[in-house]
Write a protein that holds these residues in place. Structure first.
Motif, PDB file in Angstrom:
ATOM      1  N   ALA A   1       1.240 -12.282 -18.478  1.00 25.99           N
ATOM      2  CA  ALA A   1      -0.239 -12.385 -18.244  1.00 25.99           C
ATOM      3  C   ALA A   1      -0.463 -11.706 -17.069  1.00 25.99           C
ATOM      4  O   ALA A   1      -1.292 -11.034 -16.815  1.00 25.99           O
ATOM      5  CB  ALA A   1      -0.665 -13.748 -18.437  1.00 25.99           C
ATOM      6  N   LEU A   2       0.137 -12.221 -15.838  1.00 24.13           N
ATOM      7  CA  LEU A   2      -0.034 -11.541 -14.781  1.00 24.13           C
ATOM      8  C   LEU A   2       0.134 -10.112 -14.371  1.00 24.13           C
ATOM      9  O   LEU A   2      -0.283  -9.502 -14.105  1.00 24.13           O
ATOM     10  CB  LEU A   2       1.090 -12.253 -13.576  1.00 24.13           C
ATOM     11  N   ARG A   3       1.414  -9.659 -15.292  1.00 19.97           N
ATOM     12  CA  ARG A   3       1.614  -8.302 -15.467  1.00 19.97           C
ATOM     13  C   ARG A   3       0.442  -7.506 -16.003  1.00 19.97           C
ATOM     14  O   ARG A   3      -0.044  -6.485 -15.414  1.00 19.97           O
ATOM     15  CB  ARG A   3       2.999  -7.946 -16.128  1.00 19.97           C
ATOM     16  N   ARG A   4      -0.100  -7.959 -17.209  1.00 17.17           N
ATOM     17  CA  ARG A   4      -1.314  -7.114 -17.741  1.00 17.17           C
ATOM     18  C   ARG A   4      -2.426  -7.354 -16.779  1.00 17.17           C
ATOM     19  O   ARG A   4      -2.918  -6.246 -16.939  1.00 17.17           O
ATOM     20  CB  ARG A   4      -1.610  -7.995 -19.141  1.00 17.17           C
ATOM     21  N   ARG A   5      -2.667  -8.390 -16.186  1.00 18.88           N
ATOM     22  CA  ARG A   5      -3.797  -8.219 -15.074  1.00 18.88           C
ATOM     23  C   ARG A   5      -3.400  -7.115 -14.141  1.00 18.88           C
ATOM     24  O   ARG A   5      -4.466  -6.128 -13.796  1.00 18.88           O
ATOM     25  CB  ARG A   5      -3.971  -9.450 -14.698  1.00 18.88           C
ATOM     26  N   TRP A   6      -2.265  -6.929 -13.619  1.00 21.37           N
ATOM     27  CA  TRP A   6      -1.936  -6.250 -12.451  1.00 21.37           C
ATOM     28  C   TRP A   6      -2.082  -4.724 -12.896  1.00 21.37           C
ATOM     29  O   TRP A   6      -2.625  -3.943 -12.259  1.00 21.37           O
ATOM     30  CB  TRP A   6      -0.375  -6.612 -12.088  1.00 21.37           C
ATOM     31  N   LEU A   7      -1.654  -4.641 -14.224  1.00 19.45           N
ATOM     32  CA  LEU A   7      -1.587  -3.133 -14.663  1.00 19.45           C
ATOM     33  C   LEU A   7      -3.010  -2.540 -14.449  1.00 19.45           C
ATOM     34  O   LEU A   7      -3.322  -1.431 -14.789  1.00 19.45           O
ATOM     35  CB  LEU A   7      -0.824  -3.026 -15.924  1.00 19.45           C
ATOM     36  N   ARG A   8      -4.065  -3.371 -14.690  1.00 22.89           N
ATOM     37  CA  ARG A   8      -5.274  -2.856 -14.983  1.00 22.89           C
ATOM     38  C   ARG A   8      -6.245  -2.972 -13.597  1.00 22.89           C
ATOM     39  O   ARG A   8      -7.445  -2.484 -13.743  1.00 22.89           O
ATOM     40  CB  ARG A   8      -6.117  -3.737 -16.020  1.00 22.89           C
ATOM     41  N   HIS A   9      -5.592  -3.174 -12.495  1.00 29.15           N
ATOM     42  CA  HIS A   9      -6.297  -3.020 -11.318  1.00 29.15           C
ATOM     43  C   HIS A   9      -6.051  -1.611 -11.076  1.00 29.15           C
ATOM     44  O   HIS A   9      -5.173  -0.823 -11.439  1.00 29.15           O
ATOM     45  CB  HIS A   9      -5.489  -3.527 -10.291  1.00 29.15           C
ATOM     46  N   GLN A  10      -7.045  -1.077 -10.249  1.00 28.41           N
ATOM     47  CA  GLN A  10      -7.042   0.441  -9.900  1.00 28.41           C
ATOM     48  C   GLN A  10      -6.108   0.604  -8.469  1.00 28.41           C
ATOM     49  O   GLN A  10      -6.440  -0.254  -7.516  1.00 28.41           O
ATOM     50  CB  GLN A  10      -8.415   0.952  -9.681  1.00 28.41           C
ATOM     51  N   PRO A  11      -5.021   1.282  -8.525  1.00 24.52           N
ATOM     52  CA  PRO A  11      -4.432   1.490  -7.100  1.00 24.52           C
ATOM     53  C   PRO A  11      -5.157   1.662  -6.028  1.00 24.52           C
ATOM     54  O   PRO A  11      -4.970   1.183  -4.984  1.00 24.52           O
ATOM     55  CB  PRO A  11      -3.316   2.526  -7.389  1.00 24.52           C
TER      56      PRO A  11
ATOM     57  N   SER B   1       5.841   0.019 -11.753  1.00 23.81           N
ATOM     58  CA  SER B   1       7.218   0.177 -11.028  1.00 23.81           C
ATOM     59  C   SER B   1       7.097  -0.733  -9.842  1.00 23.81           C
ATOM     60  O   SER B   1       7.722  -1.520  -9.635  1.00 23.81           O
ATOM     61  CB  SER B   1       7.575   1.710 -10.572  1.00 23.81           C
ATOM     62  N   VAL B   2       5.812  -0.898  -9.138  1.00 25.89           N
ATOM     63  CA  VAL B   2       5.363  -1.566  -8.241  1.00 25.89           C
ATOM     64  C   VAL B   2       5.541  -3.158  -8.717  1.00 25.89           C
ATOM     65  O   VAL B   2       6.033  -4.115  -7.799  1.00 25.89           O
ATOM     66  CB  VAL B   2       4.225  -1.227  -7.482  1.00 25.89           C
ATOM     67  N   TRP B   3       5.220  -3.475  -9.993  1.00 26.14           N
ATOM     68  CA  TRP B   3       5.199  -4.786 -10.464  1.00 26.14           C
ATOM     69  C   TRP B   3       6.763  -5.171 -10.410  1.00 26.14           C
ATOM     70  O   TRP B   3       7.079  -6.517 -10.246  1.00 26.14           O
ATOM     71  CB  TRP B   3       4.508  -4.671 -11.795  1.00 26.14           C
ATOM     72  N   GLU B   4       7.550  -4.469 -11.062  1.00 19.68           N
ATOM     73  CA  GLU B   4       8.701  -4.855 -11.447  1.00 19.68           C
ATOM     74  C   GLU B   4       9.413  -4.960  -9.995  1.00 19.68           C
ATOM     75  O   GLU B   4      10.265  -5.820  -9.809  1.00 19.68           O
ATOM     76  CB  GLU B   4       9.590  -3.672 -12.003  1.00 19.68           C
ATOM     77  N   ALA B   5       9.161  -4.285  -8.767  1.00 13.86           N
ATOM     78  CA  ALA B   5       9.705  -4.455  -7.661  1.00 13.86           C
ATOM     79  C   ALA B   5       9.123  -5.775  -7.078  1.00 13.86           C
ATOM     80  O   ALA B   5      10.227  -6.475  -6.315  1.00 13.86           O
ATOM     81  CB  ALA B   5       9.341  -3.373  -6.681  1.00 13.86           C
TER      82      ALA B   5
ATOM     83  N   SER C   1       0.793  -1.106  -0.125  1.00 12.90           N
ATOM     84  CA  SER C   1      -0.224   0.026  -0.097  1.00 12.90           C
ATOM     85  C   SER C   1       0.913   1.132   0.004  1.00 12.90           C
ATOM     86  O   SER C   1       0.615   2.341  -0.705  1.00 12.90           O
ATOM     87  CB  SER C   1      -0.775   0.108   1.296  1.00 12.90           C
ATOM     88  N   ASP C   2       2.029   1.155   0.780  1.00 14.00           N
ATOM     89  CA  ASP C   2       2.949   2.460   1.067  1.00 14.00           C
ATOM     90  C   ASP C   2       3.422   2.695  -0.521  1.00 14.00           C
ATOM     91  O   ASP C   2       3.670   3.664  -1.049  1.00 14.00           O
ATOM     92  CB  ASP C   2       3.868   2.280   2.036  1.00 14.00           C
ATOM     93  N   ALA C   3       3.970   1.508  -1.295  1.00 16.68           N
ATOM     94  CA  ALA C   3       4.400   1.555  -2.564  1.00 16.68           C
ATOM     95  C   ALA C   3       3.459   2.231  -3.618  1.00 16.68           C
ATOM     96  O   ALA C   3       3.458   3.026  -4.450  1.00 16.68           O
ATOM     97  CB  ALA C   3       4.966   0.464  -3.139  1.00 16.68           C
ATOM     98  N   LEU C   4       2.234   1.564  -3.695  1.00 17.94           N
ATOM     99  CA  LEU C   4       1.116   2.295  -4.475  1.00 17.94           C
ATOM    100  C   LEU C   4       0.836   3.666  -4.237  1.00 17.94           C
ATOM    101  O   LEU C   4       0.241   4.116  -5.028  1.00 17.94           O
ATOM    102  CB  LEU C   4      -0.227   1.322  -4.318  1.00 17.94           C
ATOM    103  N   ALA C   5       0.815   4.332  -3.083  1.00 19.58           N
ATOM    104  CA  ALA C   5       0.858   5.563  -2.869  1.00 19.58           C
ATOM    105  C   ALA C   5       1.777   6.627  -3.379  1.00 19.58           C
ATOM    106  O   ALA C   5       1.324   7.608  -3.639  1.00 19.58           O
ATOM    107  CB  ALA C   5       0.666   5.788  -1.357  1.00 19.58           C
ATOM    108  N   THR C   6       2.914   6.067  -3.706  1.00 16.33           N
ATOM    109  CA  THR C   6       3.821   6.925  -4.446  1.00 16.33           C
ATOM    110  C   THR C   6       4.521   6.713  -5.689  1.00 16.33           C
ATOM    111  O   THR C   6       4.874   7.290  -6.336  1.00 16.33           O
ATOM    112  CB  THR C   6       4.960   6.975  -3.475  1.00 16.33           C
TER     113      THR C   6
END
Length: 279
Positions: free
Chosen positions: A186-196, A166-170, A156-161
């Motif tokens: 495939a997991l990356r594409r799904r992740w990027l479409r979530h709302q922070p 970038s969070v996915w790569e970390a 959550s702290d990472a998503l706030a900034t």
């Protein structure tokens, strides 16, 4: 994070928009080959999506159940806002009631995995009338264990900034090599479409959820507590005790951990169908 077996629906299912009084939701909708015994509505967990249930669709359909797996508000292919208040648990519970009404309120077996189980419980506590049963899959009585609370806070702290990319790569830098070599894109594409905002708001729910088992036990609705034989989010003995407090049917799936829906889908589907058949 659940790891779907596939992002391609089986022949019995298709991806569509479920239109409800609270907006449109992306769903995987699987129909049985013959008469429909009942409809099952499946809610995914934190960072998950409807695809987490992909491997359950064919066996549940074959058992006679129309099975609808949904992306919640702000998850993957369902639109969301950038305002955290729109993902309050009460709002998400109202979404579930609207989804059930759009399907066939009164004949819906509701299932929630992990975070989805807590949202499902909240929906039932608002109004149990649309549901024939509730299954809590790897979803405990209150907040997640301390180690998971720490992980949620760091995320959550990472998503706030940081950006989602970038969070996915970390996160991937911390994964074992055998995991990054398989379905990473495939997991990356799904992740990027979530709302922070959705991830931050629901993460907060996971670490602050109160114990509402007594409230649920007072609702005259059949409950099924299903899990793997190991779980690092809510210890299995805690799930056993929750089932006892609820007077619930209890299933442990051998060889599965926090996501029996992807770890052992055939056995999980058989257990679900057997419970629903018994009703």
């Amino acid at each position: 994070m659940s790891r779907p077996h596939s992002y391609t629906p089986p022949p019995c299912a298709h991806t569509r928009q479920l239109r409800t009084s609270r907006g449109d939701f992306a769903v995987l909708d699987a129909s049985p080959p013959g008469a429909v015994r009942a409809t099952a509505l499946l809610l995914p967990g934190y960072t998950g999506s409807k695809e987490d249930f992909m491997a359950l669709l064919e066996p549940l359909s074959a058992a006679g159940y129309r099975t609808v797996a949904v992306d919640g508000r702000g998850q993957y292919e369902t639109e969301g806002t950038d305002r955290q208040e729109t993902y309050a648990q009460g709002e998400l519970a109202l979404d579930v009631l609207a989804q059930a009404a759009a399907l066939d309120g009164g004949t819906v077996h509701l299932l929630g995995h992990s975070l989805g189980g807590q949202i499902a419980r909240a929906a039932v506590l608002l109004d149990a009338a649309p549901f024939r049963s509730l299954t809590l899959m790897s979803s405990g009585p209150a907040e997640v264990v301390e180690a998971q609370q720490l992980k949620v806070k760091v995320l959550s702290d990472a998503l706030a900034t940081l950006s989602m990319a970038s969070v996915w790569e970390a996160m991937r830098a911390l994964d074992p090599p055998e995991e990054t070599a398989t379905d990473g894109e495939a997991l990356r594409r799904r992740w990027l479409r979530h709302q922070p905002a959705q991830l931050i708001a629901t993460g907060r729910q996971l670490v602050t959820e109160p114990d509402r088992v007594a409230e649920l036990a007072a609702v005259p609705l059949p409950v099924h507590v299903l899990s793997g034989e190991r779980d690092d989010t809510w210890p299995v003995p805690l799930l056993d005790e929750m089932a006892r407090r609820l007077g619930a049917h209890r299933t442990r799936i051998a060889g599965a951990e926090h996501s029996p829906n992807t770890d052992r889908p055939k056995e999980t589907a058989a257990a679900l169908a057997a419970f629903w058949d018994s009703l």
